[in-house]
Every structure is written in C-alpha cells, then in structure tokens.
Design an enzyme around this catalytic site. Structure first.
Site, mmCIF file in Angstrom:
data_model
loop_
_atom_site.group_PDB
_atom_site.id
_atom_site.type_symbol
_atom_site.label_atom_id
_atom_site.label_comp_id
_atom_site.label_asym_id
_atom_site.label_seq_id
_atom_site.Cartn_x
_atom_site.Cartn_y
_atom_site.Cartn_z
ATOM 1 C CG HIS A 105 15.192 -0.049 -62.614
ATOM 2 N ND1 HIS A 105 14.408 -0.486 -63.647
ATOM 3 C CD2 HIS A 105 14.581 1.038 -62.090
ATOM 4 C CE1 HIS A 105 13.349 0.322 -63.754
ATOM 5 N NE2 HIS A 105 13.431 1.247 -62.828
ATOM 6 C CG ASP A 115 13.899 6.007 -55.873
ATOM 7 O OD1 ASP A 115 13.513 4.921 -56.340
ATOM 8 O OD2 ASP A 115 13.207 7.035 -55.868
HETATM 9 C C1 SDX Z 1 11.737 2.542 -58.647
HETATM 10 O O1 SDX Z 1 9.843 -0.248 -62.272
HETATM 11 C C2 SDX Z 1 10.153 1.019 -62.319
HETATM 12 O O2 SDX Z 1 10.242 1.631 -63.364
HETATM 13 C C3 SDX Z 1 10.379 1.662 -60.956
HETATM 14 C C4 SDX Z 1 10.912 3.084 -60.956
HETATM 15 C C5 SDX Z 1 9.916 4.059 -61.559
HETATM 16 O O3 SDX Z 1 10.358 5.103 -62.076
HETATM 17 O O4 SDX Z 1 8.689 3.814 -61.440
HETATM 18 O O5 SDX Z 1 12.131 3.144 -61.675
HETATM 19 C C6 SDX Z 1 11.155 3.601 -59.535
HETATM 20 O O6 SDX Z 1 10.993 1.840 -58.010
HETATM 21 C C7 SDX Z 1 13.233 2.336 -58.648
HETATM 22 C C8 SDX Z 1 13.672 1.168 -57.725
HETATM 23 C C9 SDX Z 1 13.659 1.675 -56.272
HETATM 24 N N1 SDX Z 1 13.890 0.560 -55.348
HETATM 25 C C10 SDX Z 1 15.078 0.389 -54.704
HETATM 26 O O7 SDX Z 1 16.061 1.112 -54.889
HETATM 27 C C11 SDX Z 1 15.083 -0.763 -53.705
HETATM 28 C C12 SDX Z 1 16.412 -1.553 -53.839
HETATM 29 N N2 SDX Z 1 16.389 -2.300 -55.138
HETATM 30 C C13 SDX Z 1 15.858 -3.614 -55.130
HETATM 31 O O8 SDX Z 1 15.067 -4.051 -54.112
HETATM 32 C C14 SDX Z 1 15.659 -4.238 -56.514
HETATM 33 O O9 SDX Z 1 16.761 -3.953 -57.260
HETATM 34 C C15 SDX Z 1 14.397 -3.858 -57.270
HETATM 35 C C16 SDX Z 1 13.178 -4.065 -56.459
HETATM 36 C C17 SDX Z 1 14.476 -2.428 -57.713
HETATM 37 C C18 SDX Z 1 14.324 -4.733 -58.526
HETATM 38 O O10 SDX Z 1 14.168 -6.028 -58.081
HETATM 39 P P1 SDX Z 1 14.059 -7.265 -59.113
HETATM 40 O O11 SDX Z 1 14.061 -6.785 -60.508
HETATM 41 O O12 SDX Z 1 12.914 -8.123 -58.655
HETATM 42 O O13 SDX Z 1 15.427 -8.017 -58.929
HETATM 43 P P2 SDX Z 1 15.703 -9.112 -57.845
HETATM 44 O O14 SDX Z 1 15.145 -8.704 -56.516
HETATM 45 O O15 SDX Z 1 15.280 -10.434 -58.403
HETATM 46 O O16 SDX Z 1 17.309 -9.047 -57.727
HETATM 47 C C19 SDX Z 1 18.141 -9.789 -58.607
HETATM 48 C C20 SDX Z 1 19.404 -10.078 -57.793
HETATM 49 C C21 SDX Z 1 19.119 -10.771 -56.460
HETATM 50 O O17 SDX Z 1 20.298 -11.495 -56.096
HETATM 51 P P3 SDX Z 1 20.366 -13.111 -56.416
HETATM 52 O O18 SDX Z 1 19.099 -13.708 -55.821
HETATM 53 O O19 SDX Z 1 20.419 -13.202 -57.929
HETATM 54 O O20 SDX Z 1 21.628 -13.566 -55.728
HETATM 55 O O21 SDX Z 1 20.042 -8.832 -57.432
HETATM 56 C C22 SDX Z 1 20.036 -8.692 -56.006
HETATM 57 C C23 SDX Z 1 18.983 -9.645 -55.472
HETATM 58 O O22 SDX Z 1 19.292 -10.017 -54.140
HETATM 59 N N3 SDX Z 1 19.693 -7.284 -55.738
HETATM 60 C C24 SDX Z 1 20.266 -6.541 -54.795
HETATM 61 C C25 SDX Z 1 19.669 -5.271 -54.919
HETATM 62 N N4 SDX Z 1 18.775 -5.283 -55.913
HETATM 63 C C26 SDX Z 1 18.780 -6.545 -56.415
HETATM 64 N N5 SDX Z 1 21.219 -6.818 -53.888
HETATM 65 C C27 SDX Z 1 21.573 -5.794 -53.053
HETATM 66 N N6 SDX Z 1 21.042 -4.537 -53.112
HETATM 67 C C28 SDX Z 1 20.101 -4.250 -54.029
HETATM 68 N N7 SDX Z 1 19.578 -3.010 -54.085
#
Ligand code: SDX
Length: 431
Positions: free
Chosen positions: A307, A364
């Site tokens: 998140h 989710d």
């Molecule tokens: C919602 O914003 C809100 O409030 C949203 C929400 C709402 O109520 O409106 O809460 C609803 O959208 C919840 C999130 C739903 N999405 C997912 O579940 C999709 C999977 N999660 C990710 O794609 C990710 O965690 C996000 C999009 C939710 C957040 O992404 P960020 O904050 O941009 O973080 P990032 O992509 O920069 O990740 C940081 C690190 C990275 O690794 P490094 O580059 O540091 O090595 O964490 C890793 C990412 O690769 N990472 C994951 C991951 N999420 C982040 N690795 C594996 N699986 C994951 N799910």
C-alpha cells in the site's frame, strides 16, 4: 497554521517555507509560494511526498494503521453503523440522529429507479462488456437526465444529490449484472434496506425468489463502509482533479470509476481472486508465486499486498479477514481460495522481502473471497468497491467545490527532458 517554517537554500539564497500542522499532528511544508519566489518547482512522481489539498473528511496514519472518517474510528463505524449512516457522516460531517437518518433513507428509496430510457442503454453494450465500463458510462449519462446539478451547498441540496447518485449506482450495478445473465431486471423495493435491496435486485428471480439473509446484508454493509473513503487515493484524486475544471458531479464520479478500475487500485480485488485461482490450478505452488513476486525482472506482483500509505496492516484488511471467515461459515461455503490466501499471507509475512518493504495485506486481499461466497461474479468485485467508495468521492467533490477560497484548477508542472530548441526542417529537405 503554525508560525514554524522550513528554510530552503538555493544558490546561496534562503526561502522560508511555512510549516502547516494538521488536526491530528500531520505536518507539511507549504510550497505554494516556491515557484513565484525562487523560480523552482518540486518534482515528485506519483505524488508520494506531496499533498494536493487540506481536507476535513478522512485521516490516515500509515505507520499506526489508523483510519478515521470525520474523527470516528473505522472499526467502530464498521461494527455499529449502516452504510447509509456512514455516507451521511461523510457528506455532512456529523452522524445523523434517527429522524435525519430516516429522512435520508426515504430520499434514497425515492431515487432508486433510473429513467426508463436509460434501461435501453443496457441492450447496446456488448455481452462481455466490463461492468466497470458500463458503470462509468451510465453514471456519466445521469448528468444528461438530471442536469439540475445544484450549486446550492445547503445540507438538503447536498443530501438530495448524494442520495440520488447513491441510490442509482446500486440500481445500475444490479441491472448490469442481470443483463449480463440474460435475466429479467428486478426493481428496487421500498421495504428493503440499501444493501438488502441491492442483494435482492442482484439475485431475485421469478422462479427462485431470493431470501435476503440478515447476516449477508450485515456483511455487505460492513464491506461498503470499509471502502467508503480513503483520503487522496488515485480515484478520489481523479474526482477532485476532473471536478476542479468545473465538471459536474456525475462526470467527475465517472472519471473516478475509471481510475478505480485499474488492477493497482480498486481492480486489485478481482486480480486477487484471479491470482488465487491461478495458484490453486498450479497445485498450490506458493513458493513459485512468492518467488515471482520477489523477482525484480518479473512484473508479477502479489495482488492485495502492499500500500502506498499503510506500512503496517491495513486496518480494513483485519476487519475483512474476520468477516470473511464468519460469512463463509454462515453461508456454509468451503472455499479453497481462503486457505490459499491465509497461507500466502503467512508465508509473505515471514519473508524478509515483504517485511523489509512493509508489504501487508490491503483492503483487497480478502474482500473478493466474501463476494464470491455471496455469489457475486468476479467481474463485479470492483463495482462493489465503487459502490462503497461513492460517498467518499461525493464528499471530496463537494468539499473541493465549496472551497471558494483555495480552490484552483488542478494543473501540475513538469521537468522537461526532451530535445532543446532546434531549427525546423521542411519536408522536402528531410531526405
Ligand atoms: C487500493 O491509495 C489508496 O488508499 C488505495 C486504496 C483505497 O482504499 O483507495 O487503499 C485501495 O488501491 C489498495 C491497493 C490495491 N493494489 C494492489 O493490491 C496491487 C498490488 N500492490 C502494488 O502494486 C503496490 O503495493 C501498490 C500499487 C499498492 C503501492 O505501490 P507503491 O506505493 O508505488 O510502491 P512501489 O510500487 O514503489 O513498491 C515498493 C517496493 C518495490 O520493490 P523495490 O523496487 O523497492 O525492490 O515494494 C515492491 C515493489 O516491487 N512491491 C511489491 C508489491 N507491492 C510493492 N512486490 C510484490 N508484490 C506487491 N504487491
């Protein structure tokens, strides 16, 4: 506004930037005068460090896992309120008394039908059209049928516009499902609650009448409350940005629905189920998928994990996980995906890759398993999210539109990295 400030020094010149402190102690550096005073902008891809506005609606603390709507803790609202009660709270800032709640319910009942002409729209969507594209289209069309968008910000006007949209989105969602099944549409009933009506419109059939189960109604209520608002997330920021151009409420909400559709945002609840089904088909080979999620060269991510704000357990996920176990028990559903989800969570939460990045289950991760148990199809999961989030979108749109002092059209800047100025080459000289 506190009298504290931050000092920014650029090329030997110092700029005093005011510090703003929120009512819950959240802090910001006010850079609204930076460009004018220094000629510099700031750059912040994805707005990870940037606030777009101040707001009285929702407070999040991502480190402590706190979520409050208008000062009330999410777990108390989810356990003790109806969705309509929480919607009222988000719109007007106070919980309704019994009379106010009954009047609001009456309004919602009155607005439950959609214009008969709109029902024919459903005949012209392709059979496999996504319910999210239908929802976004139909909500945008409401503006043509109900153009009297009130500039009046009285409580009565706000509640009337909000009640109409809350009521009609439920009808549109249920009708789009019935159409996709080739079943006759079921009209809303005056005697049923908001959530009871939705379930009945979704599942009642002439030959097999649907029995509205109080436990299932209570769970839908809870899920919609948990999704009702979440400050400046992607879809709410979209509603604010589109609305800031002076666009009406229905069109602004339609844009929010489109943003929510993304698998990184509200579309994740559908992506979670598709991921869990994939793992199930793959003989529950958890290690394979955990490895893929950790592999920087593989764009697979664990849907429902991580998140932007929460760097600990999403408080909503805790409540939904509990509701998931309870609802499957009440419905006597034994879904192997729940076991897979719980095992995946357990493995991920003991793995340093996830721990070091503060990746926990979000809102989710478990919600889709509940919707599945209720018989809601996977492609309707994000529609459920949109129905829940609607009060939040409306509240933020209203808050922005009524902020006549600080409201501006949203227009971020950029840093240009393209070719520097060069002479034009006419077509005949380009070889
Ligand atoms: C919602 O914003 C809100 O409030 C949203 C929400 C709402 O109520 O409106 O809460 C609803 O959208 C919840 C999130 C739903 N999405 C997912 O579940 C999709 C999977 N999660 C990710 O794609 C990710 O965690 C996000 C999009 C939710 C957040 O992404 P960020 O904050 O941009 O973080 P990032 O992509 O920069 O990740 C940081 C690190 C990275 O690794 P490094 O580059 O540091 O090595 O964490 C890793 C990412 O690769 N990472 C994951 C991951 N999420 C982040 N690795 C594996 N699986 C994951 N799910």
């Amino acid at each position: 506004m506190s009298d504290k400030h931050a000092t920014l020094t650029i090329e030997g010149k110092s700029y005093a930037l005011p510090i703003i402190e929120g009512s819950e102690g959240d802090m910001a550096v006010d850079i609204r005068s930076l460009l004018k005073e220094s000629g510099y902008i700031t750059l912040d891809s994805g707005y990870m460090n940037t606030g777009s506005c101040s707001s009285d609606i929702t407070f999040l603390d991502g480190n402590k896992g706190i979520l409050n709507y208008r000062g009330y803790a999410i777990d108390e609202l989810a356990e003790q309120c109806s969705f309509i009660e929480v919607a009222y709270l988000l719109f007007l800032g106070e919980l309704p008394n019994r009379t106010q709640l009954n009047d609001f319910r009456e309004l919602i009942s009155r607005y439950a039908l959609i214009h008969e002409d709109m029902i024919h729209f459903f005949d012209h969507f392709p059979p496999k059209a996504s319910p999210m594209s239908i929802l976004s289209t139909m909500v945008n069309s409401l503006g043509s049928y109900y153009p009297e968008m009130s500039a009046d910000s009285s409580d009565e006007a706000v509640l009337s516009v909000a009640a109409r949209l809350l009521s009609k989105i439920r009808t549109i969602a249920a009708f789009s499902y019935k159409k996709s099944e080739g079943h006759p549409l079921v009209s809303p009933r005056y005697d049923l609650s908001y959530c009871g009506n939705f379930l009945n419109m979704m599942f009642d059939k002439p030959v097999t009448p649907y029995v509205v189960h109080p436990e299932v109604v209570a769970t839908v209520n809870k899920l919609l409350i948990l999704h009702a608002d979440h400050e400046q997330n992607c879809s709410t920021s979209t509603v604010r940005l589109v609305g800031s151009a002076g666009v009406n409420l229905y069109t602004s909400i339609s844009a929010g629905i489109s943003a929510l559709w993304g698998p990184l945002h509200g579309g994740a609840n559908q992506a979670v189920i598709e991921m869990l089904e994939g793992i199930h088909r793959d003989n529950n080979d958890f290690e394979k998928y955990i490895k893929k999620a950790k592999d920087p060269n593989d764009n697979f991510r664990l849907s429902g994990f991580g998140h932007r704000v929460y760097k600990t357990f999403d408080p909503r996920a805790t409540i939904i996980k509990r509701a998931c176990e309870q609802t499957l028990k009440v419905l006597n559903v034994d879904d192997p995906l729940l076991e897979i989800a719980m095992q995946l969570e357990e493995i991920a939460r003991s793995d340093d890759y996830f721990i070091s990045r503060n990746l926990y289950p979000n809102v989710d991760f478990y919600s889709g398993i509940i919707y599945r148990a209720m018989g809601i199809p996977t492609n309707m999961f994000t529609v459920m999210f949109a129905m829940g989030r609607l009060p939040g979108w409306i509240s933020h749109w209203q808050e922005m539109m009524m902020d006549t002092k600080d409201r501006k059209i949203g227009r971020p800047r950029q840093i240009y990295t393209g070719p520097v100025k060069r002479d034009f080459v006419p077509l005949h000289e380009r070889g």
